[in-house]
Design an enzyme around this catalytic site. Structure first.
Site, PDB file in Angstrom:
ATOM      1  N   HIS A 109       0.521 117.140  64.500  1.00 16.15           N
ATOM      2  CA  HIS A 109      -0.786 116.628  64.060  1.00 16.15           C
ATOM      3  C   HIS A 109      -0.558 115.769  62.822  1.00 16.15           C
ATOM      4  O   HIS A 109       0.096 116.209  61.869  1.00 16.15           O
ATOM      5  CB  HIS A 109      -1.728 117.792  63.742  1.00 16.15           C
ATOM      6  CG  HIS A 109      -3.162 117.379  63.704  1.00 16.15           C
ATOM      7  ND1 HIS A 109      -3.654 116.551  62.720  1.00 16.15           N
ATOM      8  CD2 HIS A 109      -4.197 117.649  64.523  1.00 16.15           C
ATOM      9  CE1 HIS A 109      -4.944 116.347  62.953  1.00 16.15           C
ATOM     10  NE2 HIS A 109      -5.295 117.007  64.041  1.00 16.15           N
ATOM     11  N   ARG A 145      -2.371 110.392  68.966  1.00 18.97           N
ATOM     12  CA  ARG A 145      -1.812 111.225  67.908  1.00 18.97           C
ATOM     13  C   ARG A 145      -0.320 110.974  67.634  1.00 18.97           C
ATOM     14  O   ARG A 145       0.131 111.026  66.494  1.00 18.97           O
ATOM     15  CB  ARG A 145      -1.980 112.675  68.337  1.00 18.97           C
ATOM     16  CG  ARG A 145      -2.466 113.532  67.248  1.00 18.97           C
ATOM     17  CD  ARG A 145      -2.777 114.879  67.790  1.00 18.97           C
ATOM     18  NE  ARG A 145      -4.183 115.157  67.628  1.00 18.97           N
ATOM     19  CZ  ARG A 145      -4.755 116.286  68.017  1.00 18.97           C
ATOM     20  NH1 ARG A 145      -4.045 117.206  68.606  1.00 18.97           N
ATOM     21  NH2 ARG A 145      -6.026 116.486  67.804  1.00 18.97           N
ATOM     22  N   ARG A 172      -0.812 114.938  74.183  1.00 18.94           N
ATOM     23  CA  ARG A 172      -2.138 115.471  74.523  1.00 18.94           C
ATOM     24  C   ARG A 172      -3.264 114.704  73.832  1.00 18.94           C
ATOM     25  O   ARG A 172      -3.158 114.348  72.651  1.00 18.94           O
ATOM     26  CB  ARG A 172      -2.195 116.941  74.091  1.00 18.94           C
ATOM     27  CG  ARG A 172      -3.531 117.605  74.339  1.00 18.94           C
ATOM     28  CD  ARG A 172      -3.449 119.084  74.031  1.00 18.94           C
ATOM     29  NE  ARG A 172      -3.304 119.338  72.609  1.00 18.94           N
ATOM     30  CZ  ARG A 172      -4.321 119.458  71.763  1.00 18.94           C
ATOM     31  NH1 ARG A 172      -5.563 119.334  72.187  1.00 18.94           N
ATOM     32  NH2 ARG A 172      -4.106 119.701  70.491  1.00 18.94           N
ATOM     33  N   HIS A 204       1.895 121.171  65.946  1.00 25.41           N
ATOM     34  CA  HIS A 204       0.519 121.514  66.305  1.00 25.41           C
ATOM     35  C   HIS A 204       0.388 122.091  67.713  1.00 25.41           C
ATOM     36  O   HIS A 204      -0.338 123.054  67.913  1.00 25.41           O
ATOM     37  CB  HIS A 204      -0.335 120.251  66.177  1.00 25.41           C
ATOM     38  CG  HIS A 204      -1.796 120.457  66.398  1.00 25.41           C
ATOM     39  ND1 HIS A 204      -2.538 121.349  65.659  1.00 25.41           N
ATOM     40  CD2 HIS A 204      -2.674 119.877  67.281  1.00 25.41           C
ATOM     41  CE1 HIS A 204      -3.811 121.317  66.060  1.00 25.41           C
ATOM     42  NE2 HIS A 204      -3.905 120.452  67.047  1.00 25.41           N
ATOM     43  N   GLU A 209      -1.674 127.342  76.238  1.00 29.77           N
ATOM     44  CA  GLU A 209      -0.612 126.510  75.658  1.00 29.77           C
ATOM     45  C   GLU A 209       0.781 126.861  76.182  1.00 29.77           C
ATOM     46  O   GLU A 209       1.667 126.013  76.202  1.00 29.77           O
ATOM     47  CB  GLU A 209      -0.654 126.608  74.123  1.00 29.77           C
ATOM     48  CG  GLU A 209       0.209 125.552  73.454  1.00 29.77           C
ATOM     49  CD  GLU A 209       0.046 125.515  71.947  1.00 29.77           C
ATOM     50  OE1 GLU A 209      -0.947 126.073  71.427  1.00 29.77           O
ATOM     51  OE2 GLU A 209       0.927 124.929  71.288  1.00 29.77           O
ATOM     52  N   GLY A 265     -12.929 120.607  68.410  1.00 33.82           N
ATOM     53  CA  GLY A 265     -13.913 121.028  69.388  1.00 33.82           C
ATOM     54  C   GLY A 265     -13.384 121.027  70.795  1.00 33.82           C
ATOM     55  O   GLY A 265     -12.181 121.173  71.030  1.00 33.82           O
ATOM     56  N   GLU A 309     -13.018 111.722  68.556  1.00 31.93           N
ATOM     57  CA  GLU A 309     -11.686 111.930  67.977  1.00 31.93           C
ATOM     58  C   GLU A 309     -10.739 110.862  68.496  1.00 31.93           C
ATOM     59  O   GLU A 309     -11.103 110.063  69.363  1.00 31.93           O
ATOM     60  CB  GLU A 309     -11.189 113.339  68.320  1.00 31.93           C
ATOM     61  CG  GLU A 309     -12.020 114.398  67.608  1.00 31.93           C
ATOM     62  CD  GLU A 309     -11.467 115.789  67.759  1.00 31.93           C
ATOM     63  OE1 GLU A 309     -10.244 115.946  67.750  1.00 31.93           O
ATOM     64  OE2 GLU A 309     -12.274 116.718  67.896  1.00 31.93           O
TER      65      GLU A 309
HETATM   66  C1  SIN Z   1      -8.293 118.585  65.308  1.00 31.17           C
HETATM   67  O1  SIN Z   1      -9.372 119.063  65.010  1.00 31.17           O
HETATM   68  O2  SIN Z   1      -7.846 117.569  64.800  1.00 31.17           O
HETATM   69  C2  SIN Z   1      -7.458 119.275  66.348  1.00 31.17           C
HETATM   70  C3  SIN Z   1      -8.066 119.134  67.678  1.00 31.17           C
HETATM   71  C4  SIN Z   1      -7.047 119.297  68.764  1.00 31.17           C
HETATM   72  O3  SIN Z   1      -5.876 119.523  68.486  1.00 31.17           O
HETATM   73  O4  SIN Z   1      -7.420 119.162  69.928  1.00 31.17           O
END
Ligand code: SIN
Length: 507
Positions: free
Chosen positions: A229, A274, A364, A329, A353, A51, A115
């Protein structure tokens, strides 16, 4: 392809390019937006899941999380710009103008997702398929409600440059090319996932804008900061992303022995930044033979119906654990820009990007990339308006020798992706980086030899990929410090006597 003139030329039609085009159009500029895509699905924006973060009237809190996730490496000035404009940009453009209906709860209030590395829920989303619910209406709005000229299936091959100023780009469509002269040129070409074997990006992300800007002499920075990711799912039928929002809901990671490993790794366990989670997943993968995302503690099919369906399409039984592996990612670095997207070259802007605003530093924070593309796109669209168009001599692209060996580009891409995946992945060693750098330089030389006499979109995409790969390898070689997404593990570099060594860098 015809020779054209336009006030603002935007290259790329993801959220950043669309926001740029919209804002320049609102300022009265004649705008031309080109995309090499034929289908909307070919933009990374369309694929975004989690999102878009907003501040919910607490900019300091979002700012603190962005800075923390980056390990203190993000630019405070850039983050201030982002948080100051976040909520207004999302409300005015996404909600009021293009009509995105973000998910709400039973009382009709927005349902904010959480998240990794976000201290509080603040992510607006539509299911876990937010990107397509933004990209499609945004593209339709620009096509139907503005005066922007949109050219699809059209690639930018080279910038038109004279004495440090950019005057447009050479565009190609259906094998014919011609210059488009512009008062300002805005690159919004997305990331570099097409350089990796495993990526969440569409294969068309070959770093075209970064390569063109670098060739023209623009400053490019932080290319070693490539975000992986932690929860990609690789299957025989393709690689897809399992959104971090799933861990935000409570899913946990287990190694091949069924043991959770993140609680011992970081106080925030599965919701650690991440880069931390990606390294731990990679290590457990190598150590135990696999990692799975356990979604049995959450209502996966009810809360993530799109992802449950994708798992089923790829024959993944999510009820027994989703096999996951880190996948390329997002590029945190790119073309260096200021707070309105202006590059180091006059007449050239970059957004999204492909741009390095400083917001992400070395790592990030989740769900800030759509926001960055939106905010910087709107600002760049305004700043790019009002520049004079100058027609100058355009670069001559040659087509003297149309013959290319069969599968030339495909074969070189296979080689390039294998080097990037092996040596410029989640954990890197100095000797591997140096070997990769030398190999990528050789590959670039082989490709350049063809570009001197031959012009085609696939060859130019390959050239862009080799230029960007060399930039990544160079940045990685020059930064010996592990920080954020750039993790150097010198312990893998040992001499026969077991001494750690740093081999001399290839030229
Ligand atoms: C995700 O939905 O895990 C990706 C979101 C993002 O990379 O900001």
């Amino acid at each position: 392809m015809q020779r054209r003139e336009t006030d603002v030329l935007v290259v790329g039609a993801g959220i950043a390019g669309l926001a740029t085009a919209l804002s320049a159009d609102r300022k009265g500029a004649d705008v031309t937006l080109v995309t090499k895509a034929v289908q909307p699905t070919e933009a990374s924006t369309w694929r975004a899941q989690g999102g878009i973060a907003i501040t919910r009237s607490d900019p300091d809190s979002l700012k603190a999380d962005i800075l923390d996730a980056s390990g203190g490496t993000a630019s405070e000035t850039a983050v201030d710009v982002l948080v100051e404009h976040a909520d207004e940009a999302v409300r005015e453009v996404l909600v009021d103008t293009i009509g995105v209906e973000f998910d709400t709860d039973s009382t009709g209030e927005y349902e904010f997702g959480r998240e990794a590395a976000h201290k509080e829920p603040r992510v607006l989303h539509v299911n876990a398929e937010t990107g397509k619910h933004i990209h499609v209406p945004f593209l339709n709005y620009v096509l139907e409600e503005t005066d922007v000229t949109v050219l699809d299936d059209t690639a930018a091959l080279e910038l038109v440059s004279h004495e440090g100023r950019i005057h447009g780009a050479v565009l190609e469509r259906a094998g014919k090319w011609a210059p488009t002269f512009a008062g300002a040129t805005v690159l919004a070409t997305g990331g570099i996932g097409g350089l990796y074997q495993r990526t969440t990006n569409p294969p068309s992300t070959t770093g075209d804008g970064i390569a063109m800007a670098a060739l023209a002499g623009a400053r490019v920075e932080d290319m070693e900061f490539i975000q992986f990711h932690p929860t990609g799912c690789e299957t025989d039928t393709g690689t897809f992303l399992i959104s971090e929002a799933v861990r935000g809901e409570g899913a946990v990671l287990r190694n091949a022995a069924g043991k959770r490993f993140m609680p011992a790794e970081h106080p925030d366990a599965e919701l650690a930044p991440r880069d931390v989670v990606a390294r731990a997943v990679m290590r457990e993968h190598e150590r135990t033979g696999g990692v799975e995302l356990d979604v049995t503690g959450i209502d996966f099919s009810a809360n993530f119906p799109g992802l449950a369906a994708t798992c089923e399409t790829h024959d993944v039984d999510w009820e027994t654990g989703i096999p996951v592996i880190p996948v390329q990612h997002f590029l945190c670095g790119g073309i260096a820009v200021d707070d309105v997207g202006k590059t180091s070259l006059d007449g050239l802007f970059a957004v999204g990007e492909c741009a390095r605003t400083g917001v992400h530093g070395a790592n990030r924070l989740a769900s800030t990339s759509l926001l960055e593309g939106l905010v910087w796109g709107l600002r760049a669209g305004e700043a790019a308006t009002g520049h004079r168009i100058t027609t100058i001599e355009s670069p001559e692209l040659l087509d003297r020798d149309p013959a290319l060996p069969a599968n030339f580009a495909q074969q070189k891409f296979v080689r390039l992706r294998s080097v990037m995946e092996e040596s410029l992945g989640v954990v890197r060693s100095p000797s591997e980086i140096d070997t990769a750098r030398a190999g990528l330089r050789r590959l670039k030389g082989e490709v350049d030899a063809y570009v001197r006499t031959r012009t085609s979109r696939s060859l130019y995409e390959l050239r862009a990929a080799t230029i960007v790969a060399v930039l990544v390898a160079r940045a990685a070689a020059e930064n010996e410090q592990s920080v954020g997404c750039h993790h150097v593990n010198p312990s893998t570099d040992t001499t026969a006597e077991g001494e750690t060594m740093r081999p001399s860098s290839g030229s």
